[in-house]
Structure formats: structure tokens, C-alpha cells
Design a protein around this motif. Sequence first.
Motif, mmCIF file in Angstrom:
data_model
loop_
_atom_site.group_PDB
_atom_site.id
_atom_site.type_symbol
_atom_site.label_atom_id
_atom_site.label_comp_id
_atom_site.label_asym_id
_atom_site.label_seq_id
_atom_site.Cartn_x
_atom_site.Cartn_y
_atom_site.Cartn_z
ATOM 1 N N PRO A 65 -5.686 -6.799 3.106
ATOM 2 C CA PRO A 65 -4.866 -5.622 2.801
ATOM 3 C C PRO A 65 -4.931 -4.649 3.970
ATOM 4 C CG PRO A 65 -6.938 -5.539 1.603
ATOM 5 C CD PRO A 65 -6.891 -6.871 2.281
ATOM 6 N N THR A 66 -3.871 -3.890 4.134
ATOM 7 C CA THR A 66 -3.854 -2.874 5.192
ATOM 8 C C THR A 66 -4.603 -1.634 4.708
ATOM 9 O OG1 THR A 66 -1.851 -1.759 4.444
ATOM 10 C CG2 THR A 66 -1.569 -3.690 5.912
ATOM 11 N N ARG A 67 -4.872 -0.735 5.622
ATOM 12 C CA ARG A 67 -5.540 0.513 5.235
ATOM 13 C C ARG A 67 -4.661 1.322 4.290
ATOM 14 N NH1 ARG A 67 -4.893 4.998 9.714
ATOM 15 N NH2 ARG A 67 -2.947 4.309 10.646
ATOM 16 N N TYR A 68 -3.345 1.132 4.384
ATOM 17 C CA TYR A 68 -2.433 1.830 3.481
ATOM 18 C C TYR A 68 -2.591 1.321 2.049
ATOM 19 C CZ TYR A 68 -0.471 3.329 7.868
ATOM 20 O OH TYR A 68 -0.327 3.850 9.113
ATOM 21 N N HIS A 69 -2.759 0.014 1.893
ATOM 22 C CA HIS A 69 -2.977 -0.545 0.562
ATOM 23 C C HIS A 69 -4.301 -0.045 -0.016
ATOM 24 C CE1 HIS A 69 -0.243 -3.836 2.200
ATOM 25 N NE2 HIS A 69 0.434 -3.251 1.233
ATOM 26 N N LEU A 70 -5.331 0.020 0.813
ATOM 27 C CA LEU A 70 -6.635 0.501 0.354
ATOM 28 C C LEU A 70 -6.575 1.988 -0.007
ATOM 29 C CD1 LEU A 70 -8.965 -1.383 2.860
ATOM 30 C CD2 LEU A 70 -8.147 -2.117 0.599
ATOM 31 N N ARG A 71 -5.720 2.725 0.678
ATOM 32 C CA ARG A 71 -5.527 4.137 0.347
ATOM 33 C C ARG A 71 -4.812 4.261 -0.997
ATOM 34 N NH1 ARG A 71 -4.001 9.244 4.082
ATOM 35 N NH2 ARG A 71 -5.959 8.578 4.977
ATOM 36 N N TYR A 72 -3.808 3.423 -1.234
ATOM 37 C CA TYR A 72 -3.139 3.432 -2.538
ATOM 38 C C TYR A 72 -4.142 3.183 -3.662
ATOM 39 C CZ TYR A 72 1.775 3.442 -0.994
ATOM 40 O OH TYR A 72 3.004 3.779 -0.480
ATOM 41 N N LEU A 73 -5.051 2.230 -3.450
ATOM 42 C CA LEU A 73 -6.054 1.938 -4.483
ATOM 43 C C LEU A 73 -6.966 3.140 -4.707
ATOM 44 C CD1 LEU A 73 -7.046 -1.743 -3.645
ATOM 45 C CD2 LEU A 73 -5.540 -0.930 -5.470
ATOM 46 N N ALA A 74 -7.392 3.785 -3.640
ATOM 47 C CA ALA A 74 -8.265 4.957 -3.776
ATOM 48 C C ALA A 74 -7.538 6.095 -4.484
ATOM 49 C CB ALA A 74 -8.759 5.405 -2.403
ATOM 50 N N LEU A 75 -6.281 6.306 -4.146
ATOM 51 C CA LEU A 75 -5.502 7.358 -4.809
ATOM 52 C C LEU A 75 -5.291 7.030 -6.294
ATOM 53 C CD1 LEU A 75 -2.878 8.149 -2.039
ATOM 54 C CD2 LEU A 75 -4.728 9.638 -2.846
ATOM 55 N N ALA A 76 -5.029 5.765 -6.589
ATOM 56 C CA ALA A 76 -4.869 5.356 -7.988
ATOM 57 C C ALA A 76 -6.169 5.568 -8.754
ATOM 58 C CB ALA A 76 -4.428 3.892 -8.068
ATOM 59 N N ASP A 77 -7.293 5.242 -8.125
ATOM 60 C CA ASP A 77 -8.597 5.448 -8.757
ATOM 61 C C ASP A 77 -8.805 6.931 -9.071
ATOM 62 O OD1 ASP A 77 -11.389 4.764 -9.522
ATOM 63 O OD2 ASP A 77 -11.862 5.921 -7.715
ATOM 64 N N LEU A 78 -8.535 7.792 -8.110
ATOM 65 C CA LEU A 78 -8.669 9.235 -8.343
ATOM 66 C C LEU A 78 -7.726 9.706 -9.448
ATOM 67 C CD1 LEU A 78 -8.899 10.562 -4.684
ATOM 68 C CD2 LEU A 78 -10.654 10.772 -6.446
ATOM 69 N N PHE A 79 -6.505 9.208 -9.421
ATOM 70 C CA PHE A 79 -5.496 9.584 -10.408
ATOM 71 C C PHE A 79 -5.921 9.164 -11.810
ATOM 72 C CE2 PHE A 79 -1.260 9.170 -12.419
ATOM 73 C CZ PHE A 79 -0.744 10.424 -12.133
#
Length: 102
Positions: A65-79
Motif C-alpha cells: 500500500p502507498t503512504r496515502y492508503h495508510l493515511r486513509y486507514l489512520a484517518l478512518a481509525d480516528l474517525f
Amino acid sequence: MTSPRPLGQRELELIRLYANCQLGMSLRAFEAKWNVTRSQMAAICQCSLATVQRWFERGTNFSPPTRYHLRYLALADLFIEHFEEIPDRLKALLCPISNSQE
């Protein structure tokens, strides 16, 4: 139409902070925390199911996964983790479509 707002010292510092933010969550950590399907992960990461499946492949079909995909996962986790703590006004800005369906 209004003119763009000028950038002051505060805004420039916030842009620098955001640009250097290393926010990300690994696939395994997200899966360990949330019981999501690969299809749900694809929806979160704004990519195809085939792309997500390649992240979990071994051998020649593997694609990280790209760093953008990993950022989406982190944002989803926070959300997901902190949704009730987010003020309604901010929810409306973050998710105008889903917020109007509540």
C-alpha cells in the motif's frame, strides 16, 4: 466569488506541520483493531478490491500500500474511534453527505 484568504504565520506553520505529518496505520494493525472485510478496506482507501488483495498477496502479485492508503486507514481509525467526540459542525464539514442522512 471571494478572494483566497492570505496566509499568516499561523497558517504557514499549520501547513508545515500537516505536510510533515507521518500519520499512517498498517494494514495488520487496522485489521487487528477493526473486523473489516477487504471490500470495506478498499472503500476506506478509495481503491479497488483487487488493489487491496494485492497488498495481502505473497510473491509476484504482491504490491505494498502507498503512504496515502495508510493515511486513509489512520484517518478512518480516528474517525471510528472518536466519532462521538467530533463536534457536529466539524462532522458536517468532514462528511457533508453522510451527516445529512442522520
